[in-house]
Design an enzyme around this catalytic site. Structure first.
Site, mmCIF file in Angstrom:
data_model
loop_
_atom_site.group_PDB
_atom_site.id
_atom_site.type_symbol
_atom_site.label_atom_id
_atom_site.label_comp_id
_atom_site.label_asym_id
_atom_site.label_seq_id
_atom_site.Cartn_x
_atom_site.Cartn_y
_atom_site.Cartn_z
ATOM 1 N N SER A 43 -9.558 -27.255 -38.956
ATOM 2 C CA SER A 43 -9.913 -27.229 -40.376
ATOM 3 C C SER A 43 -8.716 -27.414 -41.305
ATOM 4 O O SER A 43 -8.893 -27.736 -42.475
ATOM 5 C CB SER A 43 -10.628 -25.911 -40.719
ATOM 6 N N ASP A 340 -8.250 -19.980 -49.535
ATOM 7 C CA ASP A 340 -9.362 -19.136 -49.109
ATOM 8 C C ASP A 340 -8.833 -18.149 -48.058
ATOM 9 O O ASP A 340 -7.621 -18.072 -47.852
ATOM 10 C CB ASP A 340 -10.529 -20.001 -48.606
ATOM 11 N N HIS A 343 -7.054 -20.753 -45.227
ATOM 12 C CA HIS A 343 -6.393 -22.050 -45.406
ATOM 13 C C HIS A 343 -5.469 -22.085 -46.616
ATOM 14 O O HIS A 343 -5.770 -21.467 -47.635
ATOM 15 C CB HIS A 343 -7.445 -23.158 -45.575
#
Length: 375
Positions: A43, A340, A343
Protein backbone atom coordinates in the site's frame (compact mmCIF):
# COMPACT_ATOMS: atom_id res chain seq x y z
CA UNK A 1 7.04 15.69 -69.10
CA UNK A 2 3.87 16.86 -67.31
CA UNK A 3 2.28 13.45 -67.90
CA UNK A 4 5.28 11.71 -66.27
CA UNK A 5 5.01 13.99 -63.21
CA UNK A 6 1.28 13.29 -62.90
CA UNK A 7 1.93 9.52 -63.06
CA UNK A 8 4.65 9.70 -60.42
CA UNK A 9 2.61 11.97 -58.11
CA UNK A 10 0.77 9.12 -56.31
CA UNK A 11 4.14 7.43 -55.70
CA UNK A 12 5.57 10.64 -54.21
CA UNK A 13 2.48 11.06 -52.02
CA UNK A 14 2.78 7.46 -50.82
CA UNK A 15 6.50 7.95 -49.99
CA UNK A 16 5.72 11.20 -48.18
CA UNK A 17 2.96 9.55 -46.14
CA UNK A 18 5.28 6.65 -45.28
CA UNK A 19 7.91 9.14 -44.12
CA UNK A 20 5.33 10.94 -41.93
CA UNK A 21 4.15 7.64 -40.41
CA UNK A 22 7.74 6.60 -39.64
CA UNK A 23 8.47 10.02 -38.17
CA UNK A 24 5.37 9.66 -36.00
CA UNK A 25 6.65 6.34 -34.68
CA UNK A 26 10.03 7.84 -33.83
CA UNK A 27 8.38 10.84 -32.20
CA UNK A 28 6.26 8.51 -30.12
CA UNK A 29 9.36 6.61 -29.04
CA UNK A 30 11.11 9.88 -28.19
CA UNK A 31 8.09 10.77 -26.09
CA UNK A 32 8.88 7.75 -23.95
CA UNK A 33 11.48 9.98 -22.32
CA UNK A 34 14.07 8.34 -20.16
CA UNK A 35 12.49 4.96 -19.66
CA UNK A 36 9.85 3.11 -17.74
CA UNK A 37 9.16 2.64 -14.05
CA UNK A 38 7.90 -0.78 -12.99
CA UNK A 39 6.64 -0.61 -9.41
CA UNK A 40 6.06 -3.62 -7.15
CA UNK A 41 4.99 -3.59 -3.53
CA UNK A 42 2.27 -2.88 -1.01
CA UNK A 43 0.00 0.00 0.00
CA UNK A 44 2.96 2.39 0.32
CA UNK A 45 3.12 2.49 -3.48
CA UNK A 46 -0.25 1.07 -4.67
CA UNK A 47 -1.68 3.50 -7.24
CA UNK A 48 -5.12 1.87 -7.51
CA UNK A 49 -4.82 -1.87 -8.20
CA UNK A 50 -6.93 -2.70 -5.15
CA UNK A 51 -9.81 -0.68 -6.66
CA UNK A 52 -10.30 -3.66 -9.00
CA UNK A 53 -10.23 -6.36 -6.31
CA UNK A 54 -12.92 -7.57 -3.91
CA UNK A 55 -10.87 -6.58 -0.87
CA UNK A 56 -11.16 -4.98 2.55
CA UNK A 57 -8.04 -2.92 1.83
CA UNK A 58 -9.01 0.02 -0.36
CA UNK A 59 -8.22 3.72 -0.53
CA UNK A 60 -10.65 4.79 -3.26
CA UNK A 61 -12.72 6.81 -0.80
CA UNK A 62 -12.33 10.46 0.21
CA UNK A 63 -10.47 12.22 1.66
CA UNK A 64 -7.66 9.99 0.29
CA UNK A 65 -6.11 11.78 -2.69
CA UNK A 66 -7.34 15.20 -1.59
CA UNK A 67 -4.01 16.74 -2.66
CA UNK A 68 -3.46 14.58 -5.77
CA UNK A 69 -3.41 17.23 -8.49
CA UNK A 70 -3.75 14.84 -11.44
CA UNK A 71 -7.19 13.65 -10.23
CA UNK A 72 -8.40 17.07 -9.10
CA UNK A 73 -8.27 15.92 -5.48
CA UNK A 74 -10.43 12.84 -6.05
CA UNK A 75 -9.40 9.47 -4.58
CA UNK A 76 -7.48 7.21 -6.96
CA UNK A 77 -6.71 4.26 -4.68
CA UNK A 78 -3.48 5.76 -3.36
CA UNK A 79 -3.14 5.37 0.42
CA UNK A 80 -2.10 8.96 1.02
CA UNK A 81 -3.32 12.52 0.51
CA UNK A 82 -1.27 13.06 -2.66
CA UNK A 83 1.52 11.33 -4.53
CA UNK A 84 3.28 8.14 -3.49
CA UNK A 85 7.07 7.84 -3.46
CA UNK A 86 6.79 5.95 -6.77
CA UNK A 87 4.86 8.83 -8.37
CA UNK A 88 7.38 11.44 -7.22
CA UNK A 89 10.41 9.43 -8.34
CA UNK A 90 8.85 8.84 -11.77
CA UNK A 91 8.20 12.56 -12.21
CA UNK A 92 11.72 13.49 -11.19
CA UNK A 93 13.30 10.95 -13.54
CA UNK A 94 11.50 12.51 -16.47
CA UNK A 95 8.70 10.02 -17.07
CA UNK A 96 5.81 11.90 -18.72
CA UNK A 97 3.06 9.77 -17.14
CA UNK A 98 2.53 8.03 -13.81
CA UNK A 99 2.96 4.25 -13.98
CA UNK A 100 -0.52 2.84 -14.71
CA UNK A 101 -2.02 0.30 -12.29
CA UNK A 102 -1.84 -3.11 -13.98
CA UNK A 103 -5.50 -3.92 -13.26
CA UNK A 104 -6.79 -0.57 -14.61
CA UNK A 105 -8.68 -0.75 -17.94
CA UNK A 106 -6.33 1.82 -19.52
CA UNK A 107 -3.22 -0.31 -18.86
CA UNK A 108 -3.02 -1.32 -22.51
CA UNK A 109 -1.07 -0.54 -25.67
CA UNK A 110 1.73 2.00 -25.50
CA UNK A 111 0.71 3.04 -21.97
CA UNK A 112 2.75 0.10 -20.64
CA UNK A 113 5.94 1.60 -22.13
CA UNK A 114 5.81 4.45 -19.61
CA UNK A 115 5.72 1.95 -16.77
CA UNK A 116 3.25 -0.19 -14.88
CA UNK A 117 2.37 -0.31 -11.20
CA UNK A 118 1.69 -3.81 -9.81
CA UNK A 119 1.63 -2.85 -6.10
CA UNK A 120 -1.28 -3.89 -3.92
CA UNK A 121 -2.43 -2.79 -0.49
CA UNK A 122 -2.04 -5.72 1.92
CA UNK A 123 0.36 -7.59 -0.38
CA UNK A 124 3.54 -9.23 0.85
CA UNK A 125 6.48 -11.40 -0.11
CA UNK A 126 4.63 -14.47 1.19
CA UNK A 127 1.39 -15.53 -0.48
CA UNK A 128 -0.34 -15.98 2.90
CA UNK A 129 0.38 -12.39 3.94
CA UNK A 130 -2.67 -10.11 4.05
CA UNK A 131 -5.31 -12.86 4.17
CA UNK A 132 -7.13 -10.68 6.66
CA UNK A 133 -8.03 -8.37 3.72
CA UNK A 134 -9.51 -11.29 1.68
CA UNK A 135 -7.92 -10.27 -1.66
CA UNK A 136 -4.58 -8.61 -2.47
CA UNK A 137 -1.77 -9.20 -4.97
CA UNK A 138 1.20 -11.01 -3.45
CA UNK A 139 4.68 -10.41 -4.87
CA UNK A 140 4.46 -13.74 -6.73
CA UNK A 141 1.30 -12.60 -8.51
CA UNK A 142 2.85 -9.18 -9.24
CA UNK A 143 5.79 -10.87 -10.98
CA UNK A 144 3.34 -13.07 -12.91
CA UNK A 145 1.60 -9.91 -14.08
CA UNK A 146 4.90 -8.36 -15.16
CA UNK A 147 5.45 -11.45 -17.30
CA UNK A 148 2.23 -10.53 -19.14
CA UNK A 149 3.46 -6.94 -19.61
CA UNK A 150 6.81 -8.24 -20.83
CA UNK A 151 5.10 -10.10 -23.68
CA UNK A 152 3.09 -6.98 -24.55
CA UNK A 153 6.32 -4.98 -24.84
CA UNK A 154 7.76 -7.60 -27.21
CA UNK A 155 4.73 -7.08 -29.46
CA UNK A 156 4.95 -3.28 -29.26
CA UNK A 157 8.68 -2.86 -29.88
CA UNK A 158 9.89 -6.15 -31.34
CA UNK A 159 11.93 -8.61 -29.31
CA UNK A 160 15.41 -7.07 -29.56
CA UNK A 161 14.28 -3.48 -28.91
CA UNK A 162 12.01 -4.68 -26.10
CA UNK A 163 14.91 -6.45 -24.40
CA UNK A 164 17.05 -3.31 -24.59
CA UNK A 165 14.15 -1.16 -23.35
CA UNK A 166 13.61 -3.37 -20.31
CA UNK A 167 17.28 -3.89 -19.43
CA UNK A 168 18.72 -0.44 -20.15
CA UNK A 169 15.83 2.01 -19.87
CA UNK A 170 13.64 0.63 -17.10
CA UNK A 171 13.89 0.81 -13.31
CA UNK A 172 12.27 -1.87 -11.15
CA UNK A 173 11.34 -0.65 -7.69
CA UNK A 174 10.24 -3.03 -4.95
CA UNK A 175 8.66 -1.76 -1.70
CA UNK A 176 7.48 -4.79 0.21
CA UNK A 177 7.91 -6.66 3.50
CA UNK A 178 6.04 -4.60 6.11
CA UNK A 179 2.83 -6.62 5.76
CA UNK A 180 4.76 -9.86 6.12
CA UNK A 181 5.32 -8.80 9.73
CA UNK A 182 2.24 -6.69 10.54
CA UNK A 183 -0.34 -8.82 8.71
CA UNK A 184 1.26 -12.23 8.93
CA UNK A 185 3.93 -12.97 11.53
CA UNK A 186 2.55 -10.63 14.19
CA UNK A 187 -1.14 -11.47 13.76
CA UNK A 188 -3.18 -10.93 15.80
CA UNK A 189 -1.59 -7.51 15.77
CA UNK A 190 -1.01 -7.13 19.50
CA UNK A 191 2.76 -6.80 19.14
CA UNK A 192 3.40 -8.90 22.21
CA UNK A 193 5.13 -12.25 22.12
CA UNK A 194 6.06 -14.03 18.89
CA UNK A 195 4.51 -16.70 16.76
CA UNK A 196 5.05 -20.08 18.39
CA UNK A 197 5.27 -22.18 15.23
CA UNK A 198 8.30 -20.46 13.72
CA UNK A 199 11.20 -18.52 15.17
CA UNK A 200 11.84 -15.01 13.80
CA UNK A 201 15.04 -16.27 12.12
CA UNK A 202 13.19 -19.10 10.38
CA UNK A 203 10.42 -16.75 9.20
CA UNK A 204 12.97 -14.23 7.89
CA UNK A 205 14.77 -17.11 6.13
CA UNK A 206 11.51 -17.93 4.36
CA UNK A 207 10.94 -14.29 3.43
CA UNK A 208 14.36 -13.84 1.89
CA UNK A 209 14.31 -17.15 0.03
CA UNK A 210 11.01 -16.15 -1.54
CA UNK A 211 12.26 -12.66 -2.36
CA UNK A 212 15.45 -14.08 -3.91
CA UNK A 213 13.29 -16.21 -6.22
CA UNK A 214 11.05 -13.27 -7.14
CA UNK A 215 13.97 -10.95 -7.96
CA UNK A 216 15.67 -13.71 -9.95
CA UNK A 217 12.48 -14.21 -11.98
CA UNK A 218 12.47 -10.49 -12.84
CA UNK A 219 16.13 -10.76 -13.86
CA UNK A 220 15.25 -13.68 -16.14
CA UNK A 221 12.63 -11.39 -17.74
CA UNK A 222 15.47 -8.91 -18.54
CA UNK A 223 15.15 -6.56 -15.55
CA UNK A 224 18.60 -5.17 -14.73
CA UNK A 225 18.14 -1.96 -12.70
CA UNK A 226 16.56 -2.56 -9.31
CA UNK A 227 15.92 -0.53 -6.18
CA UNK A 228 14.70 -2.49 -3.16
CA UNK A 229 13.49 -0.76 -0.01
CA UNK A 230 14.01 -2.34 3.37
CA UNK A 231 11.24 -2.42 5.99
CA UNK A 232 10.69 0.86 7.82
CA UNK A 233 10.21 1.36 11.58
CA UNK A 234 6.79 -0.33 11.63
CA UNK A 235 6.64 -0.12 15.43
CA UNK A 236 6.40 3.68 15.15
CA UNK A 237 3.26 4.03 13.03
CA UNK A 238 0.26 5.72 14.74
CA UNK A 239 -1.69 2.44 14.79
CA UNK A 240 1.01 0.62 16.77
CA UNK A 241 1.51 3.55 19.14
CA UNK A 242 -2.23 3.84 19.76
CA UNK A 243 -3.08 0.19 20.43
CA UNK A 244 -0.05 -0.17 22.70
CA UNK A 245 -0.85 3.11 24.51
CA UNK A 246 2.62 4.56 24.09
CA UNK A 247 3.77 8.12 24.58
CA UNK A 248 4.61 10.40 21.65
CA UNK A 249 8.32 9.56 21.55
CA UNK A 250 8.00 5.78 22.06
CA UNK A 251 7.83 2.98 19.48
CA UNK A 252 6.79 -0.66 19.85
CA UNK A 253 9.99 -2.66 20.18
CA UNK A 254 9.15 -6.07 18.72
CA UNK A 255 8.06 -4.97 15.19
CA UNK A 256 11.10 -2.69 14.93
CA UNK A 257 13.41 -5.46 16.15
CA UNK A 258 12.02 -7.86 13.53
CA UNK A 259 12.36 -5.19 10.82
CA UNK A 260 16.02 -4.63 11.74
CA UNK A 261 16.72 -8.39 11.67
CA UNK A 262 15.15 -8.67 8.24
CA UNK A 263 16.91 -5.53 6.97
CA UNK A 264 20.39 -6.77 7.90
CA UNK A 265 19.78 -10.00 5.99
CA UNK A 266 18.20 -8.17 3.04
CA UNK A 267 21.35 -6.09 2.58
CA UNK A 268 23.41 -9.30 2.42
CA UNK A 269 21.00 -10.80 -0.12
CA UNK A 270 21.27 -7.77 -2.41
CA UNK A 271 25.07 -7.90 -2.22
CA UNK A 272 24.95 -11.58 -3.26
CA UNK A 273 22.63 -10.81 -6.17
CA UNK A 274 24.93 -8.00 -7.33
CA UNK A 275 27.79 -10.51 -7.37
CA UNK A 276 25.91 -13.42 -8.93
CA UNK A 277 23.60 -11.93 -11.57
CA UNK A 278 25.76 -10.49 -14.39
CA UNK A 279 24.83 -7.02 -15.61
CA UNK A 280 22.33 -6.35 -12.82
CA UNK A 281 22.49 -3.51 -10.31
CA UNK A 282 20.57 -3.94 -7.06
CA UNK A 283 20.30 -0.67 -5.15
CA UNK A 284 19.52 -0.89 -1.44
CA UNK A 285 17.20 1.81 -0.08
CA UNK A 286 17.68 2.22 3.67
CA UNK A 287 14.09 3.25 4.35
CA UNK A 288 14.32 2.30 8.02
CA UNK A 289 17.04 4.83 8.88
CA UNK A 290 15.58 7.46 6.56
CA UNK A 291 12.13 7.31 8.16
CA UNK A 292 13.59 7.07 11.67
CA UNK A 293 15.58 10.25 11.00
CA UNK A 294 12.36 11.95 9.90
CA UNK A 295 10.46 10.75 12.99
CA UNK A 296 13.23 11.73 15.39
CA UNK A 297 13.96 15.18 13.94
CA UNK A 298 10.57 15.96 12.43
CA UNK A 299 10.62 19.63 13.50
CA UNK A 300 13.78 20.22 11.48
CA UNK A 301 11.88 19.06 8.38
CA UNK A 302 8.98 21.43 8.98
CA UNK A 303 6.52 19.00 10.62
CA UNK A 304 4.55 19.65 13.80
CA UNK A 305 3.87 15.97 14.60
CA UNK A 306 5.46 12.62 13.76
CA UNK A 307 3.06 10.52 15.83
CA UNK A 308 -0.51 11.60 15.08
CA UNK A 309 -2.34 10.62 11.88
CA UNK A 310 -3.76 13.53 9.91
CA UNK A 311 -6.78 11.44 8.85
CA UNK A 312 -8.16 8.81 11.21
CA UNK A 313 -9.94 8.32 14.52
CA UNK A 314 -9.40 6.63 17.85
CA UNK A 315 -6.95 7.13 20.69
CA UNK A 316 -4.34 9.76 21.29
CA UNK A 317 -2.80 9.49 17.79
CA UNK A 318 -6.00 8.98 15.70
CA UNK A 319 -4.53 5.59 15.01
CA UNK A 320 -7.29 2.97 15.21
CA UNK A 321 -9.92 3.68 12.54
CA UNK A 322 -8.54 4.08 8.99
CA UNK A 323 -9.03 7.23 6.92
CA UNK A 324 -12.48 7.59 5.36
CA UNK A 325 -15.35 10.03 4.78
CA UNK A 326 -16.34 10.08 8.48
CA UNK A 327 -12.76 10.49 9.79
CA UNK A 328 -11.37 13.57 11.43
CA UNK A 329 -8.87 15.31 9.15
CA UNK A 330 -6.22 17.86 10.03
CA UNK A 331 -6.15 21.20 8.20
CA UNK A 332 -2.32 21.33 7.98
CA UNK A 333 -1.71 18.15 5.99
CA UNK A 334 1.85 19.11 5.03
CA UNK A 335 2.77 19.37 8.72
CA UNK A 336 2.02 15.70 9.50
CA UNK A 337 4.52 12.91 8.81
CA UNK A 338 1.61 10.42 8.76
CA UNK A 339 -1.46 10.79 6.59
CA UNK A 340 -3.38 7.93 8.23
CA UNK A 341 -2.68 5.30 10.93
CA UNK A 342 -0.27 3.43 8.60
CA UNK A 343 0.98 5.57 5.70
CA UNK A 344 3.12 8.71 5.24
CA UNK A 345 1.74 11.99 3.95
CA UNK A 346 2.76 13.36 0.57
CA UNK A 347 5.02 15.83 2.42
CA UNK A 348 6.90 12.93 4.02
CA UNK A 349 6.95 11.01 0.73
CA UNK A 350 8.62 14.02 -0.93
CA UNK A 351 11.47 14.01 1.59
CA UNK A 352 11.97 10.24 1.29
CA UNK A 353 11.87 10.36 -2.54
CA UNK A 354 14.41 13.21 -2.62
CA UNK A 355 16.91 11.11 -0.65
CA UNK A 356 16.40 8.11 -2.92
CA UNK A 357 16.92 10.28 -6.00
CA UNK A 358 19.90 12.35 -4.88
CA UNK A 359 21.06 11.03 -1.49
CA UNK A 360 24.39 9.54 -0.51
CA UNK A 361 25.21 5.97 0.51
CA UNK A 362 23.88 6.48 4.04
CA UNK A 363 20.37 6.02 2.65
CA UNK A 364 20.80 4.61 -0.85
CA UNK A 365 23.68 2.38 -1.96
CA UNK A 366 25.75 1.69 -3.98
CA UNK A 367 24.24 4.64 -5.90
CA UNK A 368 21.18 6.89 -5.93
CA UNK A 369 18.35 6.66 -8.43
CA UNK A 370 19.59 9.38 -10.79
CA UNK A 371 22.87 7.52 -11.19
CA UNK A 372 21.05 4.22 -11.61
CA UNK A 373 18.91 5.73 -14.38
CA UNK A 374 21.99 6.96 -16.23
CA UNK A 375 23.87 3.64 -16.13
Amino acid sequence: MAAKMIKSFPVLVALFLLMIINLGIYCQDDDLGLGASFIFGDSLVDAGNNNYLQTLSRANIPPNGIDFTASGGNPTGRYTNGRTIGDIVGEELGQPHYATPFLAPNCTGRAVLYGVNYASGGGGIMNATGRIFVNRLSMDIQVDYFNITRKQIDKLLGESKAKEWISRKSIFSITIGSNDFLNNYLLPVISMGARITQSPDAFIDDLLNHLRGQLTRLYQLDARKFIIGNVGPIGCIPYQKTINQLSEDQCVQLPNKLALQYNARLKDLLAQLNDNLPGATFVHANVYDLVMELLTNYKQYGFTTASKACCGNGGQFAGIIPCGPTSSMCSDRDKHVFWDPYHPSEAANLIIAKQLLDGDTKYVSPMNLRRLRDL
